[in-house]
Design a protein around this motif. Structure first.
Motif, PDB file in Angstrom:
ATOM      1  N   ALA A   1       0.839  -1.200   0.000  1.00 19.21           N
ATOM      2  CA  ALA A   1       0.000   0.000   0.000  1.00 19.21           C
ATOM      3  C   ALA A   1       0.872   1.248   0.000  1.00 19.21           C
ATOM      4  O   ALA A   1       0.480   2.282  -0.555  1.00 19.21           O
ATOM      5  N   HIS A   2       2.041   1.148   0.618  1.00 19.67           N
ATOM      6  CA  HIS A   2       3.037   2.215   0.604  1.00 19.67           C
ATOM      7  C   HIS A   2       4.395   1.590   0.311  1.00 19.67           C
ATOM      8  O   HIS A   2       4.529   0.363   0.258  1.00 19.67           O
ATOM      9  N   GLN A   3       5.388   2.450   0.152  1.00 17.48           N
ATOM     10  CA  GLN A   3       6.742   1.980  -0.135  1.00 17.48           C
ATOM     11  C   GLN A   3       7.537   1.716   1.144  1.00 17.48           C
ATOM     12  O   GLN A   3       8.671   1.260   1.083  1.00 17.48           O
ATOM     13  N   ASN A   4       6.949   2.042   2.275  1.00 16.18           N
ATOM     14  CA  ASN A   4       7.579   1.799   3.570  1.00 16.18           C
ATOM     15  C   ASN A   4       6.461   1.495   4.556  1.00 16.18           C
ATOM     16  O   ASN A   4       5.290   1.458   4.178  1.00 16.18           O
ATOM     17  N   CYS A   5       6.796   1.307   5.840  1.00 15.24           N
ATOM     18  CA  CYS A   5       5.780   0.926   6.815  1.00 15.24           C
ATOM     19  C   CYS A   5       4.673   1.973   6.896  1.00 15.24           C
ATOM     20  O   CYS A   5       4.915   3.176   6.767  1.00 15.24           O
ATOM     21  N   VAL A   6       3.450   1.504   7.108  1.00 11.82           N
ATOM     22  CA  VAL A   6       2.282   2.386   7.213  1.00 11.82           C
ATOM     23  C   VAL A   6       2.134   2.793   8.676  1.00 11.82           C
ATOM     24  O   VAL A   6       2.123   1.938   9.574  1.00 11.82           O
ATOM     25  N   ASN A   7       2.021   4.090   8.922  1.00  9.82           N
ATOM     26  CA  ASN A   7       2.010   4.605  10.291  1.00  9.82           C
ATOM     27  C   ASN A   7       0.630   4.936  10.830  1.00  9.82           C
ATOM     28  O   ASN A   7       0.368   4.793  12.015  1.00  9.82           O
TER      29      ASN A   7
END
Length: 525
Positions: free
Chosen positions: A115-121
């Motif tokens: 969903a994103h290129q890194n962890c979702v916060n």
């Protein structure tokens, strides 16, 4: 009964501790009410509602549906969010995924990989169909639950990890904050990749978290340096202009050093209790030597802010509740101190040969400070990347930084050595277990505001303002009091819990841990 009780089995290997500080249900009285209700003869004894709510929260336990299990490791569950109607739950995952669940039966409905290129916060529902996510990839994405295969739009602007998403009903804009120190307001009425109604509305070094009150009249900012900021009578349209050049950290340094800085005292007017928009107030009373205020949530009625902080050694964590409501302007009448001038009439050789005390030694250099101001005035993209170094020396103003300050103080001599003091606002506190170093533990309020859920080791605990779960307005203490533990649920997760969320419509709670699993809680009677 208001609770949405679902069928399920209590986890057998759990450790659950309940409070015994309140009387149990009067079952005969409940049966009496149920028998008389069909004929319209319902008389509730005084305190019945409070006692009912206490017993509902006191009976919370984890439930597990037989058709529910995880078949994949998602990393830590960093954030959880219910839809506005309480029917859906979205989980933000360390592994870049977002997970969609049916809140009624806990069934996993959808997984969006990458969903994103890194962890979702962070996840935030903006309306019944649309929710927004933010990530360490610096991006914000909007999603439609009716077709979640791909994001509706991706918003660019931040240059560091985006940690908060808020919705301002009053201004009809989405407000976001990130570790780049910026707060953006986004116009979603006419969405494009670069369209922003207000652009950058605030900037400060050390910004950690940002929240709006439900009515949008206040913005609360948590920092990495042990204090919080309330912006009263929030006006996003004028915020950037009203706080232009105001540097909260320098003002805070002035407060802590008890020495006036000519570049900071001209902003005393921002603290004026009679100010009608974007009035500033600092909160600095904590039960410990707070440093990084990592988690921040607002009471559903906007009465208070609950935060979780770390000390400088990162070996203590505390949960603290602060009152954020408007106060009588008279409370601020004596909330200041006047710092005496250095005696410049001293003709001694010692004074004449001594360099004036430099108040900001060890914080920033003159060259870097000037470069910082120059970048700010030019308002270019490079501004977001300018970092104030932690070592060096800067002129305090005693040497003379700018002629403009001399001009200002000629017209406002009463402000030259005046430092605003912060009013005490802490109402409740409790010490937490310091586990899961480096990870933020997200707190949450129940929808009625009576309960705070706090991640606690491999479980959660439900905290109340007093032992009877009364509303905060009914038990405001004269001096700060320790929060009361109503239920403590230990060892429910496989790893440290870092997120939790109450349903906005039902007596339901969900929590997530670093070990990728999610647990559901509700009253089990």
């Amino acid at each position: 009964m208001a609770a949405n009780i679902l069928e399920g089995d209590v986890l057998k290997n759990s450790k659950r501790i309940c409070s015994n500080n309140s009387s149990a249900f009067n079952k005969s009285h409940i049966l009496e009410i149920l028998n008389n209700r069909p004929i319209g003869n319902v008389k509730k004894r005084l305190g019945f509602s409070d006692n009912l709510i206490f017993n509902l929260y006191n009976s919370f336990d984890s439930v597990q549906q037989s058709n529910y299990h995880f078949d994949k490791y998602w990393g830590g569950i960093f954030n959880l969010e219910f839809s506005l109607d309480g029917k859906l739950v979205v989980a933000a995952c360390e592994g870049k995924q977002i997970l969609l669940f049916d809140a009624a039966n806990h069934k996993q409905l959808k997984v969006v990989e990458n969903a994103h290129q890194n962890c979702v916060n962070c996840v935030r529902f903006l309306n019944e169909q649309t929710f927004a996510t933010s990530s360490d990839d610096t991006l914000i994405k909007l999603w439609d639950v009716r077709n979640i295969k791909s994001a509706v739009v991706t918003l660019h602007g931040h240059t560091n990890w985006v940690k908060n998403i808020e919705w301002s009903e009053q201004e009809q804009v989405m407000v976001t904050s990130a570790f780049d120190g910026t707060i953006y307001a986004w116009n979603l009425a006419n969405i494009t990749e670069t369209n922003m109604l207000f652009d950058k509305v605030f900037l400060m070094k050390g910004l950690m978290r940002m929240k709006l009150t439900p009515d949008g009249t206040k913005m609360i900012i948590a920092t990495t340096t042990g204090y919080m900021i309330i912006i009263h009578d929030l006006n996003l349209l004028t915020l950037a202009t009203d706080l232009k050049y105001f540097q909260p950290n320098l003002y805070r340094l002035m407060q802590m050093s008890d020495q006036s800085f000519p570049v900071a005292t001209p902003y005393n007017h921002l603290f004026n209790p009679h100010r009608k928009r974007n009035r500033i107030e600092f909160i600095d009373d904590f039960p410990n030597e707070a440093e990084a205020i990592s988690s921040l949530q607002i009471h559903p009625h906007g009465w208070s802010a609950v935060s979780r902080n770390l000390n400088g050694s990162e070996n203590e964590e505390w949960t603290t509740v602060h009152d954020i409501q408007d106060r009588d302007p008279k409370d601020y009448e004596n909330a200041y101190v006047i710092i005496e001038d250095i005696n410049t009439d001293d003709d001694s050789d010692e004074f004449n040969n001594r360099r004036p005390t430099d108040l900001w030694m060890g914080y920033i250099s003159i060259d870097d400070y000037n470069n910082f101001n120059r970048s700010r005035q030019e308002d270019q993209n490079i501004y977001e990347n300018v970092q104030i170094p932690s070592m060096g020396i800067v002129s305090s103003g005693l040497i003379g930084l700018s002629a403009s300050y001399s001009t200002y103080f000629q017209h406002h001599p009463e402000e030259k050595n005046k430092i605003i003091r912060n009013l005490p606002r802490m109402t409740h506190y409790i010490k937490e277990k310091s586990l899961g170093k480096g990870f933020i533990k997200e707190l949450c309020f129940s929808s009625d505001g009576r309960i705070i859920c706090s991640p606690y080791d491999k479980g959660v605990r439900l905290l109340a303002f007093n032992e009877y779960c009364h509303e905060l307005s009914m038990c405001v203490p004269e001096i700060p009091q320790q929060l009361k533990t109503i239920v403590e649920m230990n060892d429910y997760h496989r790893d440290i819990v870092v997120s939790c969320k109450f349903s906005p419509t039902h007596y339901q709670l969900v929590s997530g841990c670093l070990g990728s699993d999610i647990k559901w809680y509700q009253p089990v009677l």
